[in-house]
Motif scaffolding. Structure first.
Motif, PDB file in Angstrom:
ATOM      1  N   ALA A   1     -36.013 -15.385  31.181  1.00  0.00           N
ATOM      2  CA  ALA A   1     -34.739 -15.751  31.416  1.00  0.00           C
ATOM      3  C   ALA A   1     -33.933 -15.049  30.570  1.00  0.00           C
ATOM      4  O   ALA A   1     -34.125 -15.127  29.404  1.00  0.00           O
ATOM      5  CB  ALA A   1     -34.527 -17.078  31.225  1.00  0.00           C
ATOM      6  N   PRO A   2     -32.712 -14.412  30.879  1.00  0.00           N
ATOM      7  CA  PRO A   2     -32.569 -14.286  32.388  1.00  0.00           C
ATOM      8  C   PRO A   2     -33.508 -13.278  33.128  1.00  0.00           C
ATOM      9  O   PRO A   2     -33.932 -12.479  32.491  1.00  0.00           O
ATOM     10  CB  PRO A   2     -31.059 -13.651  32.313  1.00  0.00           C
ATOM     11  CG  PRO A   2     -31.067 -12.807  31.127  1.00  0.00           C
ATOM     12  CD  PRO A   2     -31.971 -13.580  30.026  1.00  0.00           C
ATOM     13  N   GLN A   3     -33.392 -13.147  34.553  1.00  0.00           N
ATOM     14  CA  GLN A   3     -34.331 -12.511  35.222  1.00  0.00           C
ATOM     15  C   GLN A   3     -33.512 -11.181  35.620  1.00  0.00           C
ATOM     16  O   GLN A   3     -34.507 -10.322  35.957  1.00  0.00           O
ATOM     17  CB  GLN A   3     -34.990 -13.222  36.638  1.00  0.00           C
ATOM     18  CG  GLN A   3     -35.996 -14.243  35.900  1.00  0.00           C
ATOM     19  CD  GLN A   3     -36.404 -14.936  37.185  1.00  0.00           C
ATOM     20  OE1 GLN A   3     -36.178 -14.710  38.142  1.00  0.00           O
ATOM     21  NE2 GLN A   3     -37.285 -16.084  36.951  1.00  0.00           N
ATOM     22  N   THR A   4     -32.523 -11.055  35.411  1.00  0.00           N
ATOM     23  CA  THR A   4     -31.768 -10.013  35.761  1.00  0.00           C
ATOM     24  C   THR A   4     -30.439  -9.978  34.868  1.00  0.00           C
ATOM     25  O   THR A   4     -30.131 -10.867  34.174  1.00  0.00           O
ATOM     26  CB  THR A   4     -30.986  -9.857  37.386  1.00  0.00           C
ATOM     27  OG1 THR A   4     -30.188 -11.032  37.581  1.00  0.00           O
ATOM     28  CG2 THR A   4     -32.171  -9.878  38.190  1.00  0.00           C
TER      29      THR A   4
ATOM     30  N   TYR B   1     -43.961  -9.881  32.124  1.00  0.00           N
ATOM     31  CA  TYR B   1     -42.814 -10.062  32.811  1.00  0.00           C
ATOM     32  C   TYR B   1     -41.687  -9.264  32.119  1.00  0.00           C
ATOM     33  O   TYR B   1     -41.484  -9.289  30.947  1.00  0.00           O
ATOM     34  CB  TYR B   1     -42.532 -11.508  33.027  1.00  0.00           C
ATOM     35  CG  TYR B   1     -41.581 -11.752  34.276  1.00  0.00           C
ATOM     36  CD1 TYR B   1     -42.151 -12.131  35.321  1.00  0.00           C
ATOM     37  CD2 TYR B   1     -40.379 -12.067  34.244  1.00  0.00           C
ATOM     38  CE1 TYR B   1     -41.559 -12.520  36.616  1.00  0.00           C
ATOM     39  CE2 TYR B   1     -39.534 -12.110  35.449  1.00  0.00           C
ATOM     40  CZ  TYR B   1     -40.112 -12.342  36.710  1.00  0.00           C
ATOM     41  OH  TYR B   1     -39.728 -12.559  37.963  1.00  0.00           O
ATOM     42  N   GLY B   2     -40.807  -8.665  33.059  1.00  0.00           N
ATOM     43  CA  GLY B   2     -39.767  -7.908  32.313  1.00  0.00           C
ATOM     44  C   GLY B   2     -38.349  -8.154  32.977  1.00  0.00           C
ATOM     45  O   GLY B   2     -38.487  -8.503  33.850  1.00  0.00           O
ATOM     46  N   VAL B   3     -37.399  -7.646  32.403  1.00  0.00           N
ATOM     47  CA  VAL B   3     -36.009  -7.596  32.731  1.00  0.00           C
ATOM     48  C   VAL B   3     -35.453  -6.200  32.359  1.00  0.00           C
ATOM     49  O   VAL B   3     -35.813  -5.577  31.238  1.00  0.00           O
ATOM     50  CB  VAL B   3     -35.187  -8.731  32.222  1.00  0.00           C
ATOM     51  CG1 VAL B   3     -35.116  -8.718  30.697  1.00  0.00           C
ATOM     52  CG2 VAL B   3     -33.908  -8.763  32.733  1.00  0.00           C
ATOM     53  N   LEU B   4     -34.883  -5.524  33.381  1.00  0.00           N
ATOM     54  CA  LEU B   4     -34.225  -4.262  33.113  1.00  0.00           C
ATOM     55  C   LEU B   4     -32.591  -4.341  32.503  1.00  0.00           C
ATOM     56  O   LEU B   4     -32.011  -5.215  32.945  1.00  0.00           O
ATOM     57  CB  LEU B   4     -34.009  -3.462  34.546  1.00  0.00           C
ATOM     58  CG  LEU B   4     -33.209  -2.127  34.359  1.00  0.00           C
ATOM     59  CD1 LEU B   4     -34.072  -1.256  33.466  1.00  0.00           C
ATOM     60  CD2 LEU B   4     -32.948  -1.512  35.705  1.00  0.00           C
ATOM     61  N   LEU B   5     -32.656  -3.880  31.338  1.00  0.00           N
ATOM     62  CA  LEU B   5     -31.397  -3.878  30.618  1.00  0.00           C
ATOM     63  C   LEU B   5     -30.413  -2.610  30.935  1.00  0.00           C
ATOM     64  O   LEU B   5     -30.844  -1.723  30.615  1.00  0.00           O
ATOM     65  CB  LEU B   5     -31.410  -3.746  29.126  1.00  0.00           C
ATOM     66  CG  LEU B   5     -32.420  -4.948  28.605  1.00  0.00           C
ATOM     67  CD1 LEU B   5     -32.709  -4.725  27.036  1.00  0.00           C
ATOM     68  CD2 LEU B   5     -32.146  -6.314  29.048  1.00  0.00           C
TER      69      LEU B   5
END
Length: 139
Positions: free
Chosen positions: A32-35, A118-122
């Motif tokens: 979290a956040p996921q996006t 699990y990843g999130v694009l910055l």
């Protein structure tokens, strides 16, 4: 120390993840956040990684990777036995992936490595200040 906001975030994840059909059966980590919206250069970004539906790993087994480089543990905060957060400075304009991963400590984790990341694009940018051109009044 865990802030009230972090506790609220964790509580929301606990109740939200099982409600999403199929998701909780395929992943054991969620961030979290996921996006993200565009992040400002010079700001800090905070993400939380939580373990769900498994006892194979604990928060002590989690680590973060930013653009293929392991993030220093000095930037981590252990929230409880199943969650950690990281705060990273935003220093470049290039988009980067931030991944939460689990150490391969058992054959189950090794064989199911995709469930333990699990990843999130910055996405990054800078503030633009738009100024109107000076105009002369015509009489």
């Amino acid at each position: 120390m865990v802030s009230a906001g972090e506790l609220l975030l964790l509580a929301g994840l606990v109740f939200a993840v099982p409600a999403r059909r199929g998701f909780s059966q395929t992943n054991h980590l969620v961030t979290a956040p996921q996006t993200t919206q565009y992040l400002e250069i010079g700001s800090n970004f905070k993400a939380t990684c939580m373990i769900i539906n498994t006892t194979e790993v604990t928060a002590d087994d989690l680590y973060w990777i930013l653009s293929e480089t392991t993030v220093s543990k000095e930037l981590y905060t252990k929230l409880n036995e199943s969650a950690i957060s990281v705060t990273i400075p935003i220093t470049s304009v290039q988009p980067e992936w931030l991944f939460c991963r689990a150490k391969e400590k058992s054959s189950y984790v090794v064989l199911n490595a995709g469930k333990f990341m699990y990843g999130v694009l910055l996405k990054k940018g800078c503030k633009l200040l738009l100024l109107a051109p000076k105009t002369k009044a015509v009489f």
